[in-house]
Design a protein around this motif. Sequence first.
Motif, short mmCIF file in Angstrom:
data_model
loop_
_atom_site.label_atom_id
_atom_site.label_comp_id
_atom_site.label_asym_id
_atom_site.label_seq_id
_atom_site.Cartn_x
_atom_site.Cartn_y
_atom_site.Cartn_z
N VAL A 122 0.84 -1.22 0.00
CA VAL A 122 0.00 0.00 0.00
C VAL A 122 0.87 1.26 0.00
O VAL A 122 1.84 1.37 0.75
N ASP A 123 0.52 2.19 -0.88
CA ASP A 123 1.14 3.52 -0.90
C ASP A 123 0.02 4.53 -0.83
O ASP A 123 -0.95 4.42 -1.58
N CYS A 124 0.15 5.49 0.07
CA CYS A 124 -0.90 6.49 0.19
C CYS A 124 -0.26 7.84 0.48
O CYS A 124 0.18 8.12 1.59
N GLN A 125 -0.17 8.64 -0.57
CA GLN A 125 0.53 9.92 -0.44
C GLN A 125 -0.15 10.98 -1.29
O GLN A 125 -0.57 10.68 -2.42
N ASP A 126 -0.22 12.19 -0.76
CA ASP A 126 -0.81 13.31 -1.51
C ASP A 126 -2.16 12.96 -2.13
O ASP A 126 -2.36 13.14 -3.33
N LYS A 127 -3.06 12.43 -1.34
CA LYS A 127 -4.41 12.08 -1.81
C LYS A 127 -4.45 10.91 -2.80
O LYS A 127 -5.50 10.59 -3.33
N ARG A 128 -3.27 10.33 -3.09
CA ARG A 128 -3.29 9.21 -4.03
C ARG A 128 -3.15 7.90 -3.26
O ARG A 128 -2.18 7.71 -2.53
N LEU A 129 -4.14 7.03 -3.42
CA LEU A 129 -4.07 5.72 -2.77
C LEU A 129 -3.85 4.64 -3.81
O LEU A 129 -4.56 4.56 -4.81
N ARG A 130 -2.82 3.81 -3.56
CA ARG A 130 -2.59 2.65 -4.43
C ARG A 130 -2.42 1.44 -3.54
O ARG A 130 -1.55 1.41 -2.67
N GLY A 131 -3.28 0.46 -3.73
CA GLY A 131 -3.19 -0.77 -2.96
C GLY A 131 -3.05 -1.93 -3.95
O GLY A 131 -3.79 -2.00 -4.93
N GLU A 132 -2.07 -2.79 -3.70
CA GLU A 132 -1.88 -3.94 -4.60
C GLU A 132 -1.94 -5.22 -3.79
O GLU A 132 -1.33 -5.32 -2.73
N ILE A 133 -2.69 -6.20 -4.30
CA ILE A 133 -2.78 -7.50 -3.63
C ILE A 133 -2.26 -8.54 -4.61
O ILE A 133 -2.67 -8.58 -5.77
N ILE A 134 -1.32 -9.37 -4.12
CA ILE A 134 -0.78 -10.43 -4.96
C ILE A 134 -1.63 -11.68 -4.77
O ILE A 134 -1.81 -12.16 -3.64
N VAL A 135 -2.18 -12.21 -5.85
CA VAL A 135 -2.97 -13.44 -5.81
C VAL A 135 -2.31 -14.43 -6.77
O VAL A 135 -2.52 -14.36 -7.98
N ASN A 136 -1.46 -15.28 -6.23
CA ASN A 136 -0.67 -16.22 -7.04
C ASN A 136 0.08 -15.49 -8.14
O ASN A 136 0.88 -14.63 -7.85
N GLU A 137 -0.22 -15.81 -9.40
CA GLU A 137 0.52 -15.18 -10.51
C GLU A 137 -0.10 -13.84 -10.90
O GLU A 137 0.35 -13.19 -11.83
N HIS A 138 -1.17 -13.44 -10.22
CA HIS A 138 -1.90 -12.24 -10.60
C HIS A 138 -1.74 -11.11 -9.59
O HIS A 138 -1.32 -11.31 -8.46
N SER A 139 -2.11 -9.93 -10.02
CA SER A 139 -2.06 -8.77 -9.15
C SER A 139 -3.35 -7.97 -9.30
O SER A 139 -3.82 -7.73 -10.41
N TYR A 140 -3.91 -7.61 -8.15
CA TYR A 140 -5.12 -6.79 -8.14
C TYR A 140 -4.71 -5.40 -7.65
O TYR A 140 -4.04 -5.28 -6.63
N VAL A 141 -5.10 -4.37 -8.37
CA VAL A 141 -4.75 -3.01 -7.95
C VAL A 141 -5.98 -2.13 -7.81
O VAL A 141 -6.90 -2.17 -8.61
N LEU A 142 -5.92 -1.36 -6.74
CA LEU A 142 -6.92 -0.33 -6.44
C LEU A 142 -6.14 0.98 -6.53
O LEU A 142 -5.12 1.12 -5.86
#
Length: 366
Positions: free
Chosen positions: A43-63
């Motif tokens: 998770v990175d959350c700076q200057d109103k920008r939120l980025r969350g990444e979840i690793i699911v096996n070979e895949h990646s989910y990003v918010l």
Amino acid sequence: EKKLLGVSAKDLTPSYDWFQTDGLITVVIYTKQKDMNAELVIVDCQDKRLRGEIIVNEHSYVLEVDLDHEVEDFFINIAEKIGKVEIILKKKDNVHWKMLGQPLESHNTFIKRKNRGLFYRKCKLVSKTEVTHDTKLFCFMLPKSTCFQVPAGQHVYLKQIIAGTEVVKPYTPLLPFLPLNFKEPSCHDSANIYLMIKIYSCGLFTQALDHLQIGDCISISNPEGNFKKSQVQALEDLFFLAAGTGFTPMVKLLNFALTEVSSLRTAKLIFFNKTEDDILWRNQLEQLALKDERFEVQFVLSEAAKDWMGKQGRISSSLLSGFVKRSRKDSKVLICICGPTPFTEQGVQYLKDLGYSQEEMHAFTA
Ligand code: FAD
Ligand code: NAD
């Protein structure tokens, strides 16, 4: 849509929701993965920008959103068994948010990890200590706005602008020292990233790194790599064939195996270097071998001085056949290899010739 055992690919895609109280915003990610853990959440959350990444096996989910309002701080909550991840944002002002925020380019995407571009954040150089005549231990601090852990066997990328050009190189985070007491799982110092780096006199990237001052910043990426902890589960014999800085991936792996793998009977390191002065953490390795009877280390020098009493030469079939031996017939074994490319390639070939299978070895490469 492809059906896999009656479960459609769409059903495996994580989803998210959010809600708020006066002071908090809670973003909930339903990963649909049973064994969620902190190593799979970035998770990175700076200057109103939120980025969350979840690793699911070979895949990646990003918010990824440009938040409606500013936040002061954030926390992460993981319900490991049910695979629910909460990112809790502390509102800067107690106002009602009309929406979570404006979605950014990668928002709510679920794609193959290898197709996800690297994401960098600036990290501050906290300390730099000498390990040998040409190798240093660098400690970088993640900003307060970033939260992730680097799993054993994975590397990160460092990025610098050198003479006007962006240059990127991989490095392998390790621990600040070899823990000698493996009885207790070591507490995680996750805000710091330790890198052991050899400075080459003509090296483009390492020369620039060596010129960084304490307090200077450098861009560091998310962790990457194809080593899986499951390769160590139920393991009985673990071997490391390391050459030079190829030692770096072994540190977290050795710590993990000695601490968490109860079936482990032996862990042996054969460490190839040019001279005695090039041996990284020699004293610590010898101390560990004295302290933990499962661990053994052997040094092999390719440019030894006359008075060297130990083994000499480079990687060879005869050296390996004497070193890589199962502690009992049919024991579950893993042999990890890392070093200069020709070293790794020769090592893999010799091991194949000695009858070890592909599943019984792991080569660390780019
Ligand atoms: P370069 O400018 O690329 O050259 C380095 C030196 O090697 C120079 O003296 C050059 O003359 C010579 N050289 C360059 N290419 C070759 C070649 N093909 N054959 C022979 N000599 C050559 N390094 C660490 O110190 N610590 C780590 O933890 C670490 N982790 C890594 C993880 C991964 C996955 C990989 C792939 C590499 C890792 N490395 C690590 C190596 C690192 O990425 C760089 O390659 C290294 O730091 C050299 O970078 P440089 O730009 O300074 O050197
Ligand atoms: P080095 O030049 O000091 O050599 C160390 C030992 O490697 C030598 O004593 C010799 O035994 C062996 N060796 C070197 N060249 C060889 C060759 N051509 N054939 C067989 N054996 C050879 O090593 P260094 O400067 O510390 O380099 C370490 C290497 O490890 C770098 O190439 C680096 O990129 C690599 N590395 C890779 C990873 C990864 O995950 N892929 C991680 C860390 C380091």
